[in-house]
Design a protein around this motif. Structure first.
Motif, short mmCIF file in Angstrom:
data_model
loop_
_atom_site.label_atom_id
_atom_site.label_comp_id
_atom_site.label_asym_id
_atom_site.label_seq_id
_atom_site.Cartn_x
_atom_site.Cartn_y
_atom_site.Cartn_z
N ALA A 192 0.67 -1.52 0.24
CA ALA A 192 0.40 -0.29 0.06
C ALA A 192 0.51 1.56 -0.10
O ALA A 192 0.59 2.21 -0.76
CB ALA A 192 -1.08 -0.04 1.49
N VAL A 193 2.32 0.92 0.36
CA VAL A 193 3.19 2.05 0.07
C VAL A 193 3.41 2.74 -1.30
O VAL A 193 4.18 3.74 -2.05
CB VAL A 193 4.32 2.85 0.80
CG1 VAL A 193 5.05 3.25 0.62
CG2 VAL A 193 3.49 2.77 2.10
N GLY A 194 4.02 1.16 -2.29
CA GLY A 194 4.37 1.66 -3.12
C GLY A 194 4.88 -0.36 -3.88
O GLY A 194 4.70 -0.68 -3.37
N PHE A 195 4.86 0.05 -5.00
CA PHE A 195 6.24 -1.23 -5.70
C PHE A 195 7.40 -1.17 -5.88
O PHE A 195 7.81 0.57 -6.10
CB PHE A 195 5.12 -1.32 -6.88
CG PHE A 195 5.29 -0.73 -8.04
CD1 PHE A 195 6.35 -0.72 -8.55
CD2 PHE A 195 4.24 0.58 -8.01
CE1 PHE A 195 5.90 0.71 -9.69
CE2 PHE A 195 4.24 1.13 -8.73
CZ PHE A 195 5.30 1.33 -9.78
N GLY A 196 8.01 -2.25 -6.47
CA GLY A 196 9.15 -2.52 -6.70
C GLY A 196 9.71 -3.84 -6.95
O GLY A 196 9.15 -4.76 -7.12
N ALA A 197 11.00 -3.86 -7.12
CA ALA A 197 11.89 -4.77 -7.58
C ALA A 197 13.20 -4.98 -7.12
O ALA A 197 13.71 -4.30 -7.18
CB ALA A 197 11.79 -4.99 -9.17
#
Length: 308
Positions: A45-50
């Motif tokens: 719910a804060v963001g996304f990444g890899a």
């Protein structure tokens, strides 16, 4: 035909405040191979990444070196500790320990340029002390095998048409601005690119907007993707309010004069869906969804009639 002359789109980002961003659990896609990279992705719910492992992009020419060749006789350290991604809530770590996200490359083949077809990444949230942290050292030469990227969702910016201050018994139409409803994040120079069909890209899009108008009538859900890209608010000033393309609307039956500060408290629940793309013909593949909650204070006035 949309009448754009004199239109005023009021993006109310300044009066929106994030209340909570509480993820349930991190939603992760299966480990993917993208070009010469092995990547593991997350969304909350804060963001996304890899998090990816393989090294810098191969831009053509001679065949890329194998992992063993790049190590040049030095030991391969298959694990690395990262900070816990923002939005992940964990219990208090045991005394003397701190939480880390430990990512380990498993089933790799050092005689390949990308770890081999069976290489994948395993993720673990674990409390470690100094001795346990030393199990995954990160010497400088291992930098070439690891990279990460991430993105946070933008602050929501709500548009209200046809006017910033809705009127009683006249539909108020709600939309998010385009800039606050989509995030496109490419992995940059370390993208795992090795031919024109491989390049990891992640995309976060708002797929649902739930609105509680604050007048006691209860929340309603707005479909997303109904209005055209070049006219995202979907409001045509040449037509009356009952003949608008945007279906996200609400009719206030009472003014907000009796509310605190003379305004209704509008609550938003914004559902983000994150997907990834790795090359031509693959399409966008969803990873998972997460909700972000926000509020806005909204004045609603009685209709004013001349001479009334």
């Amino acid at each position: 035909m949309h009448n754009r002359v004199g239109r005023t789109l009021l993006a109310l980002g300044a009066v929106l405040a994030l209340l909570t961003a509480v993820p349930a659990t991190t939603a992760s896609a299966d480990t993917i191979q993208t070009g010469n990279s092995v990547c593991s992705m997350y969304v909350n719910a804060v963001g996304f990444g890899a998090y990816c492992s393989s090294g810098k992009a191969y831009m053509g020419g001679e065949p890329p070196p194998t992992w063993r060749e790049r190590l040049n006789g030095r030991p391969f350290v298959p694990c690395r500790d990262f900070e816990i991604p923002k939005g992940i809530r964990l219990p208090q770590a045991p005394e003397g320990k701190t939480w880390v996200l430990r990512i380990t490359i498993t089933d790799y083949n050092l005689n390949s340029y990308n770890g081999g077809p069976d290489a994948h990444l395993e993720r673990a949230y674990m409390p470690v002390d100094e001795q346990e942290r030393a199990q995954c050292p990160f010497p400088d030469y291992m930098e070439q095998f690891w990279w990460r990227f991430e993105s946070s969702y933008p602050d929501p910016a709500l548009q209200i048409m046809p006017t910033y201050t809705p009127r009683v018994n006249i539909p108020a139409f709600f939309t998010l601005t385009p800039d606050s409803s989509m995030v496109l994040k490419q992995s940059g120079d370390l993208s795992g690119y090795y031919d024109p069909t491989h390049n990891l890209t992640m995309r976060g899009m708002v797929v649902e907007l739930k609105i509680d108008p604050g007048d006691g009538t209860g929340p309603f859900i707005c479909p997303v993707g109904v209005t055209p890209v070049d006219d995202p608010d979907g409001y045509d000033q040449t037509k009356d309010p009952d003949h608008q393309l945007n279906p996200c609307k609400h009719v206030y039956k009472k003014s907000s004069a009796s509310q605190p500060d003379g305004m209704y408290t509008v609550k938003l629940t914004i559902t983000w869906e994150v997907s990834y793309w790795i090359g031509k013909g693959t399409g966008w593949k969803p990873i998972g969804q997460a909700n972000v909650t926000a509020v806005q204070r909204l004045p609603v006035q009685e209709v004013q009639a001349i001479g009334g």
